[in-house]
Each structure stands twice: as C-alpha cells, then as structure tokens.
Design a protein around this motif. Structure first.
Motif, PDB file in Angstrom:
ATOM      1  N   THR A  47      -5.103  68.057 -37.164  1.00 32.95           N
ATOM      2  CA  THR A  47      -4.149  68.382 -38.086  1.00 32.95           C
ATOM      3  C   THR A  47      -4.086  67.153 -39.032  1.00 32.95           C
ATOM      4  N   SER A  94      -2.481  59.673 -39.186  1.00 29.13           N
ATOM      5  CA  SER A  94      -1.547  58.632 -38.310  1.00 29.13           C
ATOM      6  C   SER A  94      -2.574  57.843 -37.649  1.00 29.13           C
ATOM      7  N   ASN A 125       9.903  61.644 -35.512  1.00 25.14           N
ATOM      8  CA  ASN A 125      10.256  62.961 -35.642  1.00 25.14           C
ATOM      9  C   ASN A 125       9.861  63.847 -34.543  1.00 25.14           C
ATOM     10  N   ALA A 174       0.941  74.551 -37.551  1.00 26.98           N
ATOM     11  CA  ALA A 174      -0.022  73.496 -36.892  1.00 26.98           C
ATOM     12  C   ALA A 174      -1.455  73.974 -36.620  1.00 26.98           C
ATOM     13  N   ALA A 226      -1.748  65.425 -40.677  1.00 25.10           N
ATOM     14  CA  ALA A 226      -0.810  64.373 -40.436  1.00 25.10           C
ATOM     15  C   ALA A 226      -1.071  63.585 -39.313  1.00 25.10           C
ATOM     16  N   GLY A 227      -1.650  64.153 -38.192  1.00 26.38           N
ATOM     17  CA  GLY A 227      -1.772  63.580 -36.954  1.00 26.38           C
ATOM     18  C   GLY A 227      -3.050  62.840 -36.970  1.00 26.38           C
ATOM     19  N   PRO A 231       3.717  58.366 -39.650  1.00 27.60           N
ATOM     20  CA  PRO A 231       2.799  58.232 -40.567  1.00 27.60           C
ATOM     21  C   PRO A 231       1.692  57.194 -40.704  1.00 27.60           C
ATOM     22  N   ALA A 255       8.206  66.495 -34.246  1.00 32.08           N
ATOM     23  CA  ALA A 255       6.833  67.161 -34.174  1.00 32.08           C
ATOM     24  C   ALA A 255       5.998  66.618 -34.989  1.00 32.08           C
ATOM     25  N   ILE A 256       6.104  65.489 -35.762  1.00 32.72           N
ATOM     26  CA  ILE A 256       4.980  64.844 -36.694  1.00 32.72           C
ATOM     27  C   ILE A 256       4.826  63.210 -36.017  1.00 32.72           C
ATOM     28  N   SER A 257       3.622  62.758 -36.113  1.00 30.89           N
ATOM     29  CA  SER A 257       3.777  61.507 -35.799  1.00 30.89           C
ATOM     30  C   SER A 257       3.961  60.442 -36.622  1.00 30.89           C
TER      31      SER A 257
END
Length: 427
Positions: free
Chosen positions: A321, A327, A282, A222, A323-324, A288, A284-286
C-alpha cells in the motif's frame, strides 16, 4: 515450579506451512529463494466483474464450499467428521500446518499435553461461514440454527479446535491486533518461555481467502486493482496500488534452548527479543513518519542487545500500500540509515500476498528458513523504488548468504507495531 534467575534463551524448532507459495518447508524454501510468487486470478464473487481480480491462493486444497463435506485436501492428511464439522476453511489449513510444525519439531502427543506446553493463535474467524449461518437463522426466523456455528466462526475458533485436537493443558490464548496478531503471539510466547512459565509454545495463524474476509478491504481502497498476478503485489515500488489478499495457515514451535537441546531437536534460529509500540494516529493508516514502528524496532533491538549495524536483513511488513510502505521506509531510515547501517530489506508479501493476522508467524517462519538455509530473499517485483526508500538497501535478487541477525516487522490497524529479532544459532 521455580523460575529462572535470568531470562532463558528461546529458539525455533518447528515450522509448518499451508501458504500460497507452498504447503511444505521444501517448496516454500525453493520459492523464497527463487522469488516465485503464489498469486493467481481469483473470482471473489462468482458472476461479478469486480475490480479486484488477484489473490494468493492455496494449492492442493479446495475450501470454497460452506460445508466441509465438499472440501478437498491432499491425501497425506486425514480428518474425521467430528473434527471437520467445527472448522472454518482456514481451520483446515491451520491444523495441517500445525501437524507439520509438530512433526518437524519432533514432538509427540505426550509433549503437547504437558503442563509446560502452550498454544497461542490468531485469526479473524470466518466471516464467510458466519454470513452463511446467520443467514440460515434469519431466513428461518430463528427456527434453524447451526449447533456448532459459533465454534466454527468467531475469532477464537483456532483456540477451540486446536487446543482440543492436541490435548493442550499448559496454556491457550488468542491474539487480536489485526495484521500484527501472530507477531504479538510470538512476542508473548517468547516472554512466557524466557521467564520460565512454559517450556514451549506453538504459535499458529490462519485466515480464509473469501470475499467476506478479503474483498471487504476494497471499501477502504486497500486492495490492488492490478489484474496481473506477476505485478499486483509490489512493495516499495512507485506503481504499487494496494495489497493482494491471501490466507491459509502457518505454525511455528518456540522452545527454551535447554529443552530443545536436551531432546536433540533441530534449531532453526534463536528468537532473541522483541518490542512493540502503538501509533496513536489513525484507525487504518500508519503514522506517516513511521514513529511507532521505529520505536518498536528500537525496543526490540535493545531487548536483544543488538546494534542496528549488526542486522543483516529486515523482513519488512510492507504490504504494497502507498501509505503503509512509505511509513515503514521512513521508520527503517530512522533506525538504520541514521546509524550508518545498511541491512538488506525486502517484503516477502510480493510473493505471498498479505495473509493478515497470520502474516507475522508465516514471515517469521520464512526468516527462520532463510537463516537455516543460508540466503536472503530479494525484493520481488521491484522496478522503481519509492523516493522514501532512498538510502535503503533493497536488493532485487536473492543474496546467497546466511543472515546472522534478522528483524521482522509487523503492523496492524489501530497502529499496533511489533518487531522481532532473530539470531542465527551456531551449527
């Protein structure tokens, strides 16, 4: 106590900052307006060549030692040994920020001790001190214990230390929803005031900047490996590679409009409503597609009786990040682009780094400053926007115009999403 027949209006009357971009409102305002970051090279573990080399540092303070007697802070603050011995590093920062916010709001100790004044806080505790204190216990096979080690290290440490320091009697509560924690605290503080249960709530966040609390995020990839402080934190940019850790302390005073006006307090902004949601996706992941954050924004706007087209600025959660940010960009397009709205969007984490649980209160305070001082912070360090940002209005420079309505977003591990709506208060 009789409760109001209709929700009361809630306003911001005090701000306090111990942050990587300044330790007072004037400095923070200047750095926000000029897009001057507070990131520096940082040695997380002395003597190690770690791949993560940058952090948002707190100037004028030195809390690297595990013993308070070695700490250093600006001469304008004074502390007794009894206060310091139960504090983690971020506790020192949080108290200084809270002292600032209380003074800024024009409150006195008698106000804080009233039955209608509350304190809501958030931090991850101090893994740094806990590591040290537990090491002492194990090394001595249980013969040596730090008497107040628990008070200084666990997640409730700000509750314990601040409520005692200020003589709080109305309410004290801690929030643990990762990086959405202090935004949740602000939302529930809004409810307590709007419903007439409390007249005011001081919301405080703080985090250590240490290997124990920050570098651990490298295990989930991260953190940014970019060694250049000027480009390491670049939300929404295609070259982003993770967030830059930060910490310190930030505090904000919320009050009922009636109480604030009755005592002639300066009002920075109105907190007009809030909304929350969960991703259910998830750890730790938002999500998508940004569905959870979009729902939080939809609920917040509905609660504030505000249309997407009325929003002038969105202070994004975007941590830098991949992915974040993606999203959140999709969530913003769902709420604003589909409604034909083009609010200015930026993440001030490009300047501060990511302060984890305290980010929400710190950035809401930034929004209040921008409203009161008449500007919209641009997106620092943005060169090539991610394709998912197509259609979004992400200015690279500060806009010299006061926003009338701001949306502040926060998201945390486990899919916790919070959106707050601030409205400009008539002069």
């Amino acid at each position: 106590m009789s409760l109001p027949s209709a929700p009361r209006r809630v306003v911001v009357t005090g701000l306090g900052f111990i942050t990587s971009i300044g330790n007072d409102r004037a400095t923070v305002t200047r750095h926000l307006r000029e897009l001057r970051h507070g990131l520096e090279p940082f040695d997380f573990i002395s003597g190690s060549d770690l791949p993560v080399k940058v952090a948002g540092t707190i100037k004028e303070f030195d809390t690297r030692s595990d013993h308070y007697s070695d700490w250093r802070w600006p001469a304008r603050y004074t502390f007794t040994r009894d206060v310091l011995r139960t504090l983690p590093p971020h506790g020192l920062h949080a108290i200084c920020a809270t002292d600032e916010a209380i003074a800024d709001a024009g409150l006195v100790r008698e106000d804080l001790a009233r039955d209608d004044t509350g304190l809501f806080t958030a931090s991850a505790g101090s893994p740094f001190l806990q590591h040290k204190y537990l090491g002492t216990m194990y090394d001595s096979k249980g013969d040596r214990l730090v008497p107040l080690g628990v008070v200084a290290t666990i997640a409730g440490t700000l509750n314990f230390n601040l409520s005692t320091r200020y003589g709080m009697r109305g309410a004290v509560c801690g929030f643990v929803s990762a990086c959405a924690s202090t935004s949740h605290a602000l939302g529930y503080a809004y409810d307590e005031i709007a419903l007439g249960r409390l007249e005011r709530v001081i919301v405080v966040g703080g985090e250590d900047i240490t290997a124990d609390s920050t570098y651990s995020f490298h295990a989930v990839r991260a953190l940014s490996r970019n060694p250049d402080p000027a480009t390491a934190s670049r939300p929404f940019d295609t070259a982003r590679d993770g967030f830059v850790g930060s910490g310190g302390g930030a505090a904000l005073v919320l009050e009922s409009a009636e109480a604030a006006q009755a005592r002639g307090a300066r009002i920075y902004a109105e907190l007009a409503g809030w909304g929350q949601s969960a991703d259910g996706y998830n750890i730790a992941i938002s999500d998508p597609e940004g569905r959870g954050l979009a729902l939080a924004m939809k609920r917040a706007l509905a609660a504030a009786r505000t249309a997407p087209t009325e929003v002038d600025y969105v202070n994004a959660h975007a941590t830098s990040t991949v992915a974040g940010d993606r999203s959140e960009a999709r969530a913003l397009r769902t709420i604003f682009s589909e409604a034909g709205a083009t609010p200015a969007i930026s993440s001030t984490k490009a300047l501060t780094g990511h302060a984890l649980s305290m980010a929400g209160v710190m950035e809401t305070a930034f929004c209040a400053v921008a409203m009161a001082e008449g500007f919209i912070p641009g997106q620092a360090h943005l060169v090539n926007p991610d394709p998912d940002c197509e259609g979004l209005n992400i200015p690279r420079e500060t806009i010299a115009r006061a926003p009338n309505v701001i949306v502040k977003n926060s998201s945390g591990f486990g899919g916790s999403n919070v959106s707050l709506v601030l409205r400009r208060w008539p002069a």
